[in-house]
Design a protein around this motif. Structure first.
Motif, PDB file in Angstrom:
ATOM      1  N   GLY A 500       0.788  -1.222   0.000  1.00 28.91           N
ATOM      2  CA  GLY A 500       0.000   0.000   0.000  1.00 28.91           C
ATOM      3  C   GLY A 500       0.823   1.276   0.000  1.00 28.91           C
ATOM      4  N   VAL A 501       2.001   1.249  -0.616  1.00 37.39           N
ATOM      5  CA  VAL A 501       2.851   2.437  -0.673  1.00 37.39           C
ATOM      6  C   VAL A 501       3.266   2.678  -2.120  1.00 37.39           C
ATOM      7  CG1 VAL A 501       3.721   2.193   1.678  1.00 37.39           C
ATOM      8  CG2 VAL A 501       4.908   1.037  -0.184  1.00 37.39           C
ATOM      9  N   PRO A 502       3.539   3.940  -2.492  1.00 41.18           N
ATOM     10  CA  PRO A 502       3.927   4.223  -3.880  1.00 41.18           C
ATOM     11  C   PRO A 502       5.312   3.690  -4.205  1.00 41.18           C
ATOM     12  CG  PRO A 502       4.067   6.206  -2.542  1.00 41.18           C
ATOM     13  CD  PRO A 502       3.413   5.159  -1.685  1.00 41.18           C
ATOM     14  N   TYR A 503       5.518   3.356  -5.459  1.00 44.67           N
ATOM     15  CA  TYR A 503       6.801   2.833  -5.915  1.00 44.67           C
ATOM     16  C   TYR A 503       7.524   3.901  -6.735  1.00 44.67           C
ATOM     17  CZ  TYR A 503       4.620   2.336 -10.509  1.00 44.67           C
ATOM     18  OH  TYR A 503       3.983   2.598 -11.688  1.00 44.67           O
ATOM     19  N   ILE A 504       8.831   3.717  -6.877  1.00 48.17           N
ATOM     20  CA  ILE A 504       9.654   4.523  -7.780  1.00 48.17           C
ATOM     21  C   ILE A 504      10.598   3.572  -8.502  1.00 48.17           C
ATOM     22  CG2 ILE A 504      11.417   6.330  -7.958  1.00 48.17           C
ATOM     23  CD1 ILE A 504      10.232   7.609  -5.461  1.00 48.17           C
ATOM     24  N   VAL A 505      10.646   3.666  -9.814  1.00 48.89           N
ATOM     25  CA  VAL A 505      11.493   2.794 -10.625  1.00 48.89           C
ATOM     26  C   VAL A 505      12.889   3.399 -10.723  1.00 48.89           C
ATOM     27  CG1 VAL A 505      11.853   1.831 -12.939  1.00 48.89           C
ATOM     28  CG2 VAL A 505       9.557   1.868 -11.924  1.00 48.89           C
ATOM     29  N   GLU A 506      13.903   2.576 -10.584  1.00 50.05           N
ATOM     30  CA  GLU A 506      15.280   3.057 -10.696  1.00 50.05           C
ATOM     31  C   GLU A 506      15.532   3.610 -12.085  1.00 50.05           C
ATOM     32  OE1 GLU A 506      17.461  -1.227 -11.626  1.00 50.05           O
ATOM     33  OE2 GLU A 506      16.821  -0.761  -9.575  1.00 50.05           O
ATOM     34  N   PRO A 507      16.446   4.582 -12.230  1.00 50.80           N
ATOM     35  CA  PRO A 507      16.648   5.254 -13.522  1.00 50.80           C
ATOM     36  C   PRO A 507      17.353   4.375 -14.552  1.00 50.80           C
ATOM     37  CG  PRO A 507      17.539   6.559 -11.681  1.00 50.80           C
ATOM     38  CD  PRO A 507      17.252   5.181 -11.164  1.00 50.80           C
ATOM     39  N   LEU A 508      17.312   4.836 -15.785  1.00 47.04           N
ATOM     40  CA  LEU A 508      18.114   4.257 -16.860  1.00 47.04           C
ATOM     41  C   LEU A 508      19.536   4.827 -16.787  1.00 47.04           C
ATOM     42  CD1 LEU A 508      15.565   4.447 -19.813  1.00 47.04           C
ATOM     43  CD2 LEU A 508      16.408   2.363 -18.717  1.00 47.04           C
ATOM     44  N   PRO A 509      20.498   4.171 -17.430  1.00 48.30           N
ATOM     45  CA  PRO A 509      21.874   4.702 -17.428  1.00 48.30           C
ATOM     46  C   PRO A 509      21.948   6.070 -18.099  1.00 48.30           C
ATOM     47  CG  PRO A 509      21.842   2.407 -18.132  1.00 48.30           C
ATOM     48  CD  PRO A 509      20.418   2.858 -18.093  1.00 48.30           C
ATOM     49  N   VAL A 510      22.935   6.856 -17.703  1.00 46.80           N
ATOM     50  CA  VAL A 510      23.114   8.194 -18.260  1.00 46.80           C
ATOM     51  C   VAL A 510      23.671   8.110 -19.675  1.00 46.80           C
ATOM     52  CG1 VAL A 510      23.526   9.108 -15.952  1.00 46.80           C
ATOM     53  CG2 VAL A 510      25.481   8.515 -17.404  1.00 46.80           C
ATOM     54  N   SER A 511      23.627   9.218 -20.399  1.00 46.77           N
ATOM     55  CA  SER A 511      24.164   9.293 -21.756  1.00 46.77           C
ATOM     56  C   SER A 511      25.045  10.531 -21.885  1.00 46.77           C
ATOM     57  CB  SER A 511      23.024   9.348 -22.779  1.00 46.77           C
ATOM     58  OG  SER A 511      22.309  10.570 -22.650  1.00 46.77           O
ATOM     59  N   ASN A 512      25.607  10.725 -23.077  1.00 45.14           N
ATOM     60  CA  ASN A 512      26.377  11.926 -23.411  1.00 45.14           C
ATOM     61  C   ASN A 512      27.481  12.216 -22.395  1.00 45.14           C
ATOM     62  OD1 ASN A 512      23.526  12.361 -24.702  1.00 45.14           O
ATOM     63  ND2 ASN A 512      24.914  13.716 -25.831  1.00 45.14           N
ATOM     64  N   PHE A 513      28.174  11.189 -21.997  1.00 45.95           N
ATOM     65  CA  PHE A 513      29.246  11.325 -21.005  1.00 45.95           C
ATOM     66  C   PHE A 513      30.492  11.865 -21.698  1.00 45.95           C
ATOM     67  CE2 PHE A 513      31.899   8.744 -17.711  1.00 45.95           C
ATOM     68  CZ  PHE A 513      32.142   9.903 -16.989  1.00 45.95           C
ATOM     69  N   SER A 514      31.140  12.846 -21.075  1.00 46.38           N
ATOM     70  CA  SER A 514      32.358  13.405 -21.662  1.00 46.38           C
ATOM     71  C   SER A 514      33.244  13.994 -20.585  1.00 46.38           C
ATOM     72  CB  SER A 514      32.024  14.477 -22.709  1.00 46.38           C
ATOM     73  OG  SER A 514      31.478  15.624 -22.095  1.00 46.38           O
ATOM     74  N   ILE A 515      34.537  14.079 -20.914  1.00 44.27           N
ATOM     75  CA  ILE A 515      35.515  14.747 -20.062  1.00 44.27           C
ATOM     76  C   ILE A 515      36.100  15.899 -20.863  1.00 44.27           C
ATOM     77  CG2 ILE A 515      37.665  14.528 -18.776  1.00 44.27           C
ATOM     78  CD1 ILE A 515      37.098  11.563 -18.446  1.00 44.27           C
ATOM     79  N   ASN A 516      36.010  17.109 -20.316  1.00 50.42           N
ATOM     80  CA  ASN A 516      36.560  18.292 -20.953  1.00 50.42           C
ATOM     81  C   ASN A 516      37.644  18.879 -20.059  1.00 50.42           C
ATOM     82  OD1 ASN A 516      34.547  18.894 -23.335  1.00 50.42           O
ATOM     83  ND2 ASN A 516      33.286  18.355 -21.562  1.00 50.42           N
ATOM     84  N   GLY A 517      38.521  19.665 -20.676  1.00 53.90           N
ATOM     85  CA  GLY A 517      39.549  20.341 -19.907  1.00 53.90           C
ATOM     86  C   GLY A 517      40.937  19.910 -20.315  1.00 53.90           C
ATOM     87  N   SER A 518      41.936  20.447 -19.615  1.00 56.38           N
ATOM     88  CA  SER A 518      43.332  20.122 -19.882  1.00 56.38           C
ATOM     89  C   SER A 518      44.179  20.650 -18.732  1.00 56.38           C
ATOM     90  CB  SER A 518      43.792  20.751 -21.212  1.00 56.38           C
ATOM     91  OG  SER A 518      43.683  22.168 -21.155  1.00 56.38           O
ATOM     92  N   GLY A 519      45.458  20.326 -18.745  1.00 55.93           N
ATOM     93  CA  GLY A 519      46.382  20.872 -17.773  1.00 55.93           C
ATOM     94  C   GLY A 519      46.124  20.475 -16.340  1.00 55.93           C
ATOM     95  N   GLY A 520      45.455  19.351 -16.120  1.00 54.04           N
ATOM     96  CA  GLY A 520      45.204  18.876 -14.767  1.00 54.04           C
ATOM     97  C   GLY A 520      43.853  19.266 -14.197  1.00 54.04           C
ATOM     98  N   GLU A 521      43.094  20.114 -14.880  1.00 52.10           N
ATOM     99  CA  GLU A 521      41.766  20.523 -14.415  1.00 52.10           C
ATOM    100  C   GLU A 521      40.727  20.114 -15.451  1.00 52.10           C
ATOM    101  OE1 GLU A 521      41.620  24.606 -13.330  1.00 52.10           O
ATOM    102  OE2 GLU A 521      43.192  24.429 -11.808  1.00 52.10           O
ATOM    103  N   TYR A 522      39.738  19.328 -15.004  1.00 56.13           N
ATOM    104  CA  TYR A 522      38.792  18.720 -15.934  1.00 56.13           C
ATOM    105  C   TYR A 522      37.372  18.804 -15.398  1.00 56.13           C
ATOM    106  CZ  TYR A 522      43.251  16.800 -17.434  1.00 56.13           C
ATOM    107  OH  TYR A 522      44.554  16.668 -17.831  1.00 56.13           O
ATOM    108  N   ILE A 523      36.427  18.721 -16.313  1.00 55.56           N
ATOM    109  CA  ILE A 523      35.011  18.704 -15.947  1.00 55.56           C
ATOM    110  C   ILE A 523      34.373  17.475 -16.578  1.00 55.56           C
ATOM    111  CG2 ILE A 523      32.790  19.872 -16.111  1.00 55.56           C
ATOM    112  CD1 ILE A 523      34.264  22.509 -16.185  1.00 55.56           C
ATOM    113  N   LEU A 524      33.708  16.677 -15.765  1.00 54.87           N
ATOM    114  CA  LEU A 524      32.928  15.542 -16.236  1.00 54.87           C
ATOM    115  C   LEU A 524      31.498  16.015 -16.457  1.00 54.87           C
ATOM    116  CD1 LEU A 524      35.446  14.246 -14.887  1.00 54.87           C
ATOM    117  CD2 LEU A 524      33.961  12.418 -14.087  1.00 54.87           C
ATOM    118  N   ASN A 525      30.957  15.741 -17.637  1.00 58.02           N
ATOM    119  CA  ASN A 525      29.576  16.097 -17.973  1.00 58.02           C
ATOM    120  C   ASN A 525      28.840  14.865 -18.472  1.00 58.02           C
ATOM    121  OD1 ASN A 525      29.434  19.262 -17.963  1.00 58.02           O
ATOM    122  ND2 ASN A 525      31.364  18.749 -18.983  1.00 58.02           N
ATOM    123  N   TRP A 526      27.538  14.818 -18.212  1.00 67.51           N
ATOM    124  CA  TRP A 526      26.697  13.738 -18.721  1.00 67.51           C
ATOM    125  C   TRP A 526      25.243  14.208 -18.716  1.00 67.51           C
ATOM    126  CZ3 TRP A 526      29.234  13.846 -14.069  1.00 67.51           C
ATOM    127  CH2 TRP A 526      28.442  13.904 -12.914  1.00 67.51           C
TER     128      TRP A 526
END
Length: 976
Positions: A500-526
């Motif tokens: 008698g309680v609401p459910y939540i379905v686990e998410p699908l995997p992420v997409s558009n994963f990338s690593i940007n940057g250089s010189g030791g400093e980077y940003i992960l995006n997805w």
């Protein structure tokens, strides 16, 4: 009267002949059921917690399956046939698999992880670890590793008097041997102060590095603690578990699967503390099991010689695992050892009741006291059809008659459970794959696996593994993911409706994963991915995991938004994966991306692009008189690994009927590979490429191909595009095309990159066939593809399946960076280490003045790699995937030469000038015309190779001659 009897006999024979084929008929016997005291007569004890990972991401979620215990199994398994005095499968080998293995390809890689990702604890009567190595660590010695030790605090460890425990006294079990009755158990009273704790330690010596399942065992005593604290120490760090030792004692209790290095562990693999919130209780310690192992139960026919299966334990039926796990013989040997076939299929339901006996779900019956919420039997023997073009569909089976379930609930709840799961499965298949997928009428009959369990239970026959139309979908890993997710959703919705309680379905995997940057400093995006079939499956936060060099992944950060900044200061390779999460659980992980910063390097940064996203089934044969799967043409691409392949299909004639399991007719397949596990797409090949890029002294970042289109690539003048076995396909009857290596957007992106002066490395086994010989391409796409192949890669098409030996040699090139002499081997065989390349390709330079062969297959001297420098950009194309090169030295050496070619000074390569493409490619709707010389198909390949090398030598001599006359008025016209 005799005439009447004759007619009856004839009718009976005709009826028998018309019956659906079945692998085995057994003599009808009265069904064995468990005698259960009705719930009103025995007070239901309160529900007990069982196993909980303390620091799990799903520990406190509200919309998932936290606290639920689910019993499920994947069909049958290998068994000993007393009548034929041999070990065999319970079903026939068909379509390259067998039902005893095939459902495992849903349950082990997909369904169990999905349920666990939602917080459930899953129990199974078959071995879940496909690893053939097994380590037992136990204080009783025998065949176990003798690496158990104790540390004593306030209360010392001592032997539990009169309590049986596990001992590995017999390497091979016979009869009804119970290893959990052969040894002893250690015990200690609990303390609440950790500084006064006593600790039991299990060390291990691992034969090889890998991921191993870890099981613990203990004794359940009246005074046992409900919160025994186990710690598993692996390459991923330390993970803590609370186990209720009041229940579940005397068998193997699964904690999880963990990565370990080869050799002796310097820290305990498992630690058990006597710390508890309940002071004065007892903690017990028994054996620890690590890995899956090989079958070790010996069986024989009457008067015959006893033998073991010689197969990995995960392939065997439940009857043998249950004996190894200490389950009473009354559960796994109802025939008294006379019929293993009967014992196996009956043992699974009886096992559920033994697990649940004495719990809130089955009071009044002796058992382990584990409150099992439901049981689920997964099968794929839904019947047959005379039409190979028609699917059979999905059949649910339950049993609603008889006494109520163990907790007093009506058995009709099983029908509701089955309807919810089946509706979800069929709806998702119809939406995503086959609109005509059949939803079979529910069958309410006393099948033992549906009738015996005293908890809500169902058996599903998902499809027919005997039928080509079903298996066109069933051999596709994405289909198996969809089906498994649908089953998980059906279970989730049923249990939440029940509570008698609401459910939540686990998410699908992420997409558009990338690593940007250089010189030791980077940003992960997805990007989070919304599920069009389930509005609740939306990510609300993300977990980022990090790996350093070849270590294991550990949790790095939990973030609300799809981005994370990271800093590195050394030249180690840092790898990342992302998991989406919400209050229903966590998703499957993303692809794995890597980066490497080299502080002292002045070399340009490389962008590694993962364009190998394909997971799929094998090539299909669908022609008149021949229907099936051609594994030699294309084995397909498993997700991570393949655990169900038996061997190539040998019988393609659909009219050939089943007679016995040894003569199964259409679909009959070999048994050459059924004990092996094969590597597939690990989504971790950026790291393999990155190792060689770092070895050459170049820093690198990476991204998925879906993220490449919109990103700024100015920081990386070199792209390494991984295409692996990326190949355009369709699934089943769908017209949707998937996994095309060079999409229009990718071609435009790469063309712009090269027009700006970039350098491009492309490796894969379907590059040429996609650009020049793709039957799925329309005329406009063919023109675009061939123009890209000519102008960007500098190629013209030769052929697919260029070699079967996997041997390549480097040849002299008129580019000085490729010196010749390197010998390379790449993987063309099914292997647990790397996927197989069935179709390496050969192509030739479009213009030998600005392109040159750099690699040739040793079998026939066909060209395996081409370097291209028209002056606008540089490109190297390999006809086989770089990551499949078996030797690390060879990978490093080849990558170093390629990167040196890319970074050579402008003007240092001969013929580096833009080349006008021939008019023959304008408006071209078919494969381009191949010029007759010097690479004519009509020439002997070795003659072709010799002519090409002679021409290259001639060009080299000409360059030397012209260089000597540099003061002449005539400058070479092929120099920039």
């Amino acid at each position: 009267m005799k005439k009447l009897l004759s007619i009856i006999m004839i009718l009976c024979a005709l009826t028998a002949g018309a019956a659906s084929k079945t692998p085995r008929k057994s003599k009808a016997k009265k069904a064995r059921t468990t005698k259960v005291v009705k719930a009103p007569a025995v007070p239901r004890p309160p529900r007990e917690p069982f196993v909980r990972r303390v620091d799990a991401p799903t520990a406190d979620i509200k919309g998932g399956l936290t606290g639920k215990n689910i019993a499920l199994w994947q069909s049958h398994g290998r068994y000993f046939d007393q009548k034929e005095d041999r070990w065999t499968w319970q079903r026939a080998r068909l379509m390259g698999t067998v039902e005893d293995l095939y459902p495992q390809a849903y349950v082990l890689p997909y369904l169990i992880p999905m349920l666990e990702n939602a917080g459930a604890y899953v129990l199974t009567p078959r071995e879940r670890d496909t690893n053939t190595d097994e380590i037992i660590v136990d204080m009783d010695g025998g065949f176990a590793q003798k690496t158990y030790s104790e540390k004593n605090g306030q209360h010392k460890w001592q032997t539990a008097e009169g309590v049986n425990g596990f001992a590995y006294k017999k390497e091979i079990l016979t009869g009804t041997d119970n290893p959990f009755r052969m040894g002893s158990v250690r015990q200690a009273h609990t303390v609440s102060d950790v500084s006064k704790a006593s600790t039991a330690c299990w060390y291990a010596d691992f034969p090889k590095a890998g991921t191993y399942a870890v099981y613990v065992s203990y004794a359940s005593l009246p005074n046992s603690a409900r919160d025994a604290r186990y710690i598993v120490n692996s390459l991923a760090g330390s993970e803590e578990f609370e186990v209720n030792q009041r229940i579940g004692g005397g068998t193997w209790i699964y904690l999880g699967s963990f990565p370990f290095a080869a050799g002796k562990s310097s820290t305990p693999v498992v630690e058990l503390l006597n710390v508890s919130a309940e002071e004065g209780k007892l903690i017990t310690a028994d054996a620890v099991k690590i890995g899956g192992g090989m079958g070790n139960v010996s069986r024989s026919a009457a008067g015959g010689e006893a033998t073991v299966s010689t197969y990995p334990r995960f392939t065997e039926g439940s009857r043998y695992w249950l004996q190894w796990a200490g389950i009473p013989s009354s559960v796994y040997s109802v025939s008294g050892g006379k019929d293993d076939y009967e014992d196996d299929y009956k043992s699974r339901g009886l096992w559920v009741n033994y697990l649940a006996g004495g719990s809130s779900e089955l009071p009044g019956q002796k058992g382990l006291g584990i409150p099992v919420d439901l049981s689920f039997a997964f099968h794929t023997d839904a019947g047959t059809t005379s039409s190979p073009a028609s699917t059979i569909g999905t059949l649910p089976i339950v049993y609603t008659k008889g006494d109520p379930l163990g907790n007093g609930q009506s058995r009709t709840t099983s029908k509701h459970f089955a309807e919810m799961v089946t509706d979800q499965v069929v709806s998702d298949i119809q939406t995503l794959y086959e609109p005509t997928w059949n939803r079979r009428k529910l069958r309410d009959r006393p099948y033992h696996e549906a009738m015996e369990p005293q908890v809500p239970s169902m058996l599903i026959e998902l499809l027919s593994h005997q039928n080509f139309a079903d298996m066109r979908y069933g051999l596709d890993p994405t289909f198996r993911f969809t089906v498994s997710r649908a089953i998980y959703k059906g279970i989730l919705k049923y249990l939440h409706e029940k509570d008698g309680v609401p459910y939540i379905v686990e998410p699908l995997p992420v997409s558009n994963f990338s690593i940007n940057g250089s010189g030791g400093e980077y940003i992960l995006n997805w990007k989070g991915v919304d599920d069009p079939l389930e509005p609740t499956a939306r990510a609300t936060y993300y977990i980022v995991y990090e790996r350093v060099d070849d270590g294991a992944f550990t949790e790095l950060a939990v973030v609300d938004n799809p981005r994370l900044s990271v800093k590195v200061t050394d030249n180690r390779i840092y790898s990342y994966k992302v998991v989406a999460a919400n209050d229903g659980g966590i998703s499957f992980p993303s692809e794995i991306l890597s980066l490497c910063y080299i502080p002292e390097s002045d070399k340009p940064q490389v962008l590694v692009v993962n364009g190998f996203t394909r997971i799929s089934g094998p090539a299909e044969v669908y022609a008149e008189g021949k229907i099936g799967f051609d594994y030699s043409e294309d084995h397909g691409v498993p997700y991570i690994s393949d655990i169900h392949f038996t061997g190539h299909q040998t019988e393609f004639r659909p009219e050939v009927k089943w007679t016995t399991n040894d003569s199964p007719g259409h679909g009959a397949s070999r048994a050459t590979h059924e004990t092996e596990v094969f590597a597939g797409n690990t989504f971790d090949f950026v790291y393999v490429h990155g190792q060689s890029i770092r070895a050459a002294g170049f820093p690198f970042i990476s991204c998925g191909v879906d993220a490449l289109i919109d990103r700024d690539n100015s920081n990386s003048p070199i792209i390494d595009l991984i295409l692996g076995k990326q190949k355009e396909i369709t699934v089943g009857t769908s017209e949707e095309r998937k996994f095309k290596p060079f999409t229009e957007s990718l071609k435009a992106c790469l063309a712009n990159f090269c027009d700006a002066g970039g350098s491009l490395l492309v490796s894969g086994s379907y590059i040429g066939s996609d650009l020049f010989d793709n039957p799925m391409s329309d005329s406009e796409t063919r023109v675009s593809d061939s123009q890209f192949g000519h102008s960007v890669l500098g190629l013209q098409w030769r052929q697919a399946k260029a070699t079967v030996t996997g041997k390549v040699r480097e040849v002299k090139s008129h580019y000085g960076e490729f010196r010749g002499g390197l010998s390379i081997t790449f993987n063309q065989q099914l292997s647990s280490d790397c996927y197989a390349v069935e179709s390496p390709e050969s192509f030739a330079p479009m213009d030998t003045s600005n392109a040159s062969p750099i690699l040739r297959y040793t079998e026939n001297d066909y060209i395996a790699g081409v370097a291209f420098d028209p002056g606008t950009h540089r490109a190297v194309t390999l006809g086989f995937p770089f990551e499949t090169i078996t030797g690390g030295y060879e990978r490093d050496a080849l990558m170093a030469q390629i990167l040196k070619f890319f970074t050579a000074p402008v003007g240092s390569h001969p013929g580096a000038r833009p080349k006008v493409q021939p008019e023959t490619i304008i408006g071209l709707a078919t494969r381009p015309v191949v010029p007759p010389n010097p690479y004519s198909r009509n020439l002997n390949p070795r003659e072709t190779a010799q002519r090409a090398e002679d021409e290259e030598d001639k060009l080299a001599e000409d360059r030397k001659r012209r260089k000597k006359g540099a003061d002449s008025a005539h400058r070479p016209d092929n120099m920039v």
